[in-house]
Design an enzyme around this catalytic site. Sequence first.
Site, PDB file in Angstrom:
ATOM      1  N   HIS A 157     -10.239  -6.318  -2.035  1.00  0.00           N
ATOM      2  CA  HIS A 157     -11.288  -6.149  -1.021  1.00  0.00           C
ATOM      3  C   HIS A 157     -12.442  -5.466  -1.753  1.00  0.00           C
ATOM      4  O   HIS A 157     -12.519  -4.246  -1.838  1.00  0.00           O
ATOM      5  CB  HIS A 157     -10.792  -5.292   0.155  1.00  0.00           C
ATOM      6  CG  HIS A 157      -9.787  -5.989   1.005  1.00  0.00           C
ATOM      7  ND1 HIS A 157     -10.096  -7.127   1.734  1.00  0.00           N
ATOM      8  CD2 HIS A 157      -8.482  -5.737   1.235  1.00  0.00           C
ATOM      9  CE1 HIS A 157      -9.013  -7.537   2.392  1.00  0.00           C
ATOM     10  NE2 HIS A 157      -8.015  -6.716   2.100  1.00  0.00           N
ATOM     11  N   GLU A 195      -6.121 -10.749  -1.331  1.00  0.00           N
ATOM     12  CA  GLU A 195      -6.926 -10.549  -0.110  1.00  0.00           C
ATOM     13  C   GLU A 195      -8.425 -10.504  -0.431  1.00  0.00           C
ATOM     14  O   GLU A 195      -9.182  -9.749   0.104  1.00  0.00           O
ATOM     15  CB  GLU A 195      -6.494  -9.255   0.599  1.00  0.00           C
ATOM     16  CG  GLU A 195      -5.010  -9.188   0.900  1.00  0.00           C
ATOM     17  CD  GLU A 195      -4.600  -7.973   1.692  1.00  0.00           C
ATOM     18  OE1 GLU A 195      -5.484  -7.309   2.281  1.00  0.00           O
ATOM     19  OE2 GLU A 195      -3.391  -7.671   1.765  1.00  0.00           O
ATOM     20  N   GLU A 214       0.807  -1.239   0.000  1.00  0.00           N
ATOM     21  CA  GLU A 214       0.000   0.000   0.000  1.00  0.00           C
ATOM     22  C   GLU A 214       0.835   1.282   0.000  1.00  0.00           C
ATOM     23  O   GLU A 214       0.625   2.191   0.797  1.00  0.00           O
ATOM     24  CB  GLU A 214      -0.949  -0.033   1.216  1.00  0.00           C
ATOM     25  CG  GLU A 214      -1.832  -1.258   1.228  1.00  0.00           C
ATOM     26  CD  GLU A 214      -2.729  -1.352   2.458  1.00  0.00           C
ATOM     27  OE1 GLU A 214      -2.766  -0.397   3.244  1.00  0.00           O
ATOM     28  OE2 GLU A 214      -3.386  -2.394   2.638  1.00  0.00           O
ATOM     29  N   ASP A 250     -12.210 -10.593  -0.763  1.00  0.00           N
ATOM     30  CA  ASP A 250     -13.469 -10.779  -0.027  1.00  0.00           C
ATOM     31  C   ASP A 250     -14.441  -9.733  -0.569  1.00  0.00           C
ATOM     32  O   ASP A 250     -14.058  -8.860  -1.341  1.00  0.00           O
ATOM     33  CB  ASP A 250     -13.292 -10.665   1.495  1.00  0.00           C
ATOM     34  CG  ASP A 250     -12.647  -9.354   1.961  1.00  0.00           C
ATOM     35  OD1 ASP A 250     -12.169  -9.324   3.108  1.00  0.00           O
ATOM     36  OD2 ASP A 250     -12.608  -8.384   1.170  1.00  0.00           O
ATOM     37  N   ASN A 273       2.096  -5.027  -3.216  1.00  0.00           N
ATOM     38  CA  ASN A 273       0.707  -5.340  -2.911  1.00  0.00           C
ATOM     39  C   ASN A 273      -0.089  -4.063  -2.655  1.00  0.00           C
ATOM     40  O   ASN A 273       0.363  -3.178  -1.920  1.00  0.00           O
ATOM     41  CB  ASN A 273       0.686  -6.223  -1.645  1.00  0.00           C
ATOM     42  CG  ASN A 273      -0.655  -6.876  -1.386  1.00  0.00           C
ATOM     43  OD1 ASN A 273      -1.250  -7.450  -2.290  1.00  0.00           O
ATOM     44  ND2 ASN A 273      -1.139  -6.786  -0.154  1.00  0.00           N
TER      45      ASN A 273
HETATM   46  O1  G3I Z   1      -2.601  -9.188  18.615  1.00  0.00           O
HETATM   47  C1  G3I Z   1      -2.968  -7.974  19.299  1.00  0.00           C
HETATM   48  C2  G3I Z   1      -3.452  -8.313  20.694  1.00  0.00           C
HETATM   49  O2  G3I Z   1      -2.371  -8.876  21.449  1.00  0.00           O
HETATM   50  C3  G3I Z   1      -3.959  -7.046  21.359  1.00  0.00           C
HETATM   51  O3  G3I Z   1      -4.498  -7.376  22.597  1.00  0.00           O
HETATM   52  C4  G3I Z   1      -5.030  -6.423  20.485  1.00  0.00           C
HETATM   53  C5  G3I Z   1      -5.512  -5.146  21.118  1.00  0.00           C
HETATM   54  O4  G3I Z   1      -5.651  -4.167  20.153  1.00  0.00           O
HETATM   55  O5  G3I Z   1      -4.487  -6.113  19.175  1.00  0.00           O
HETATM   56  C6  G3I Z   1      -4.080  -7.315  18.520  1.00  0.00           C
HETATM   57  O6  G3I Z   1      -3.546  -6.968  17.266  1.00  0.00           O
HETATM   58  C7  G3I Z   1      -4.551  -6.661  16.301  1.00  0.00           C
HETATM   59  C8  G3I Z   1      -4.276  -7.527  15.050  1.00  0.00           C
HETATM   60  O7  G3I Z   1      -5.169  -7.174  13.990  1.00  0.00           O
HETATM   61  C9  G3I Z   1      -4.443  -9.010  15.360  1.00  0.00           C
HETATM   62  O8  G3I Z   1      -5.767  -9.269  15.681  1.00  0.00           O
HETATM   63  C10 G3I Z   1      -4.395  -5.172  15.920  1.00  0.00           C
HETATM   64  O9  G3I Z   1      -4.771  -4.388  17.016  1.00  0.00           O
HETATM   65  C11 G3I Z   1      -5.278  -4.855  14.719  1.00  0.00           C
HETATM   66  O10 G3I Z   1      -4.997  -3.542  14.261  1.00  0.00           O
HETATM   67  C12 G3I Z   1      -4.940  -5.820  13.569  1.00  0.00           C
HETATM   68  O11 G3I Z   1      -5.823  -5.539  12.503  1.00  0.00           O
HETATM   69  C13 G3I Z   1      -5.396  -6.123  11.273  1.00  0.00           C
HETATM   70  C14 G3I Z   1      -5.136  -4.991  10.261  1.00  0.00           C
HETATM   71  O12 G3I Z   1      -4.778  -5.561   8.978  1.00  0.00           O
HETATM   72  C15 G3I Z   1      -3.973  -4.108  10.719  1.00  0.00           C
HETATM   73  O13 G3I Z   1      -2.804  -4.899  10.816  1.00  0.00           O
HETATM   74  C16 G3I Z   1      -6.517  -7.006  10.747  1.00  0.00           C
HETATM   75  O14 G3I Z   1      -6.684  -8.128  11.598  1.00  0.00           O
HETATM   76  C17 G3I Z   1      -6.151  -7.507   9.355  1.00  0.00           C
HETATM   77  O15 G3I Z   1      -7.223  -8.255   8.796  1.00  0.00           O
HETATM   78  C18 G3I Z   1      -5.867  -6.315   8.444  1.00  0.00           C
HETATM   79  O16 G3I Z   1      -5.463  -6.828   7.199  1.00  0.00           O
HETATM   80  C19 G3I Z   1      -5.117  -5.843   6.216  1.00  0.00           C
HETATM   81  C20 G3I Z   1      -3.900  -6.334   5.470  1.00  0.00           C
HETATM   82  O17 G3I Z   1      -2.845  -6.567   6.369  1.00  0.00           O
HETATM   83  C21 G3I Z   1      -3.522  -5.363   4.383  1.00  0.00           C
HETATM   84  N1  G3I Z   1      -4.640  -5.111   3.481  1.00  0.00           N
HETATM   85  C22 G3I Z   1      -5.859  -4.670   4.172  1.00  0.00           C
HETATM   86  C23 G3I Z   1      -6.257  -5.674   5.205  1.00  0.00           C
HETATM   87  C24 G3I Z   1      -7.566  -5.288   5.881  1.00  0.00           C
HETATM   88  O18 G3I Z   1      -7.388  -4.093   6.570  1.00  0.00           O
END
Ligand code: G3I
Length: 590
Positions: free
Chosen positions: A266, A297, A181, A299, A226
């Site tokens: 997406h 990715e 991105e 969906d 990506n």
């Molecule tokens: O693992 C920690 C946990 O220990 C903590 O307690 C909790 C509290 O906030 O956070 C947890 O981490 C979270 C992580 O997902 C795992 O669940 C982060 O806060 C959260 O921001 C993170 O969100 C992810 C997001 O990317 C940002 O990294 C989403 O699951 C994930 O589906 C999303 O995926 C992105 C791709 O990487 C890039 N393209 C877009 C896509 C959708 O946004």
Amino acid sequence: MHKQLLLKRRHFLIGLGALTGMGTFTTASQLRHLNLLDSDISADPSVALAAEAIALRASARTKGLLFGAAVNYNNLSSDQAYANLVAQQCGILVPANELKWQALRPSPSQFNFTRADWMAQFARRNGMLFRGHTLVWHNGLPNWFAKTVNKQNAEKFLREHISRVAGHYAGQMHSWDVVNEAIDPRGQRGDMLRNTPWLRFLGPDYIDLAFRMAAEADPRAILTYNDFGIEHDTPQAETKRAAVLRLLERLKSRGTPIQALGIQAHLFGHPDGVNFTQIRRFLRNVADLGLEIMITELDVNDQQLPRDPALRDRAVANVYADFLEVVLDQPAVTAVITWGISDRYTWLSSTKPRKDGAGLRPLPFDAQLKPKPAWQSLTSAIAQAPTRPSQPGLPTPTTFADIQGHWAQRYIQALADKNIISGFPDGTFKPNAPVTRAEFAAIVTKAFPKASQNNASIEFVDVSRSFWGYSAIQTAVRRGFLVGYPGRIFQPSQQIPRVQVIVALASGLNLSSDNTSVLSYYQDATQIPTYAMNKVAAATQRQMVVNYPTVRQLNPNRNATRAEVAAFIYQALVDADQAQSINSPYLVQV
Ligand code: G3I
């Protein structure tokens, strides 16, 4: 339990003798108004399904494509049924979060690979490829990043991160999202590079630098750029496509070691439908740069779609179908990866919930892990996609733990090596399990992909378009391998008797014989239904019949096992000069 059809229908409980397909035709539009509910493909979600009938990984592999999903460690390690589905359906696995800086870097001086390693092992154990997401991004960064990394030390941190992480998985990674991105059309820059810490600290060359570091750390991985928002027919997407293409052209012109573009996909559904026409030229331009393209990715956000699940599922399935029809038409597209695989776990639930509070339904399997119309769209799109040259490194078919020494072992292994049949997530084949008519349709369709489709297609009242086996049944019927019952009934979940398998194969191969005297070879010839005698005689003479344990006992009306279907199909391939004969004491030779 089968859901009841909404429309009362006469059940033609007939013996095997009535294998005719005629009856009052019901047009497809009438079917839609019949509002038929799909017959579940399995009464019990924990029952492993015949993978060759529904595994996206298997159908993708036959086209030289990869199908897979991005999933989270927490779900994969704690939900066994979900893990089984992932292993059954996916030929490539992507940690959705476990390879991001936030997950790997608890502190500036520490790396923690525990969860990502567990996922790499899960992939290996299940014959899956492994894909890394993502080495350089402006999101998913650890809390210490902002107060620690600066213009002076950014290159050191970037080099150390990529060298350690890509180095740790060197040789195990199918591909990496090296930079994620980096384009943002809302920015002020001419090159539309996103205003990220990496751009601010290292300038626009950070992208080239990251790819060179990744190539140094893992020369075998396919290195990918990506991005998102480049799929739909909208002015914003068109602007972004142009900026991404310019970035790729710049990288290629300076010799940056980049091999692929990742299109996140997406997508979003809209009540008026959505179009994917403009992306076709973009894909061609990217392919002309010599780049591979992966859908990384996929969906479909159903926020704007009606609340009714059945209507929403169909609208989502149409978006999958329309998008995949276009992208899979481009041979440079080599992988389709969904972001999650079941509505049970989707990132959209927490980030883009529906105003009406209804659960989101963006993925191919529902929250009960049952295939949805979107799954059918994926299956059909893969089935219609042009075949790609086979991909290096695709996992080879594995041997099955429960066929060693089995009488049909060589038949089963030979068909598995031809990608005609596959096993279950637990590494077994279950040779003595029964086979439904729908599963047989899936197998025979794969066994004879080039058979001509001379018969009319038939819309069966108990096989709706969203049923997982719809397209396989349609193809098997059109190729003459299977027929329905009167009244446009197919009985997809009925276990197929041995005689029906023999008749199906002889019919599909256009074999017949008036010399039914050969049937006297069978001690139980009187049990052969009259309708089947001609075809069984032909199959017998063509050495397509395998009888275990007693070669002169045909057992025509006993349900066929997976092993017996494999043996019959293999012998039919031998008859069609598509396989070498296997010498077996159970092969009927008259
Ligand atoms: O693992 C920690 C946990 O220990 C903590 O307690 C909790 C509290 O906030 O956070 C947890 O981490 C979270 C992580 O997902 C795992 O669940 C982060 O806060 C959260 O921001 C993170 O969100 C992810 C997001 O990317 C940002 O990294 C989403 O699951 C994930 O589906 C999303 O995926 C992105 C791709 O990487 C890039 N393209 C877009 C896509 C959708 O946004």
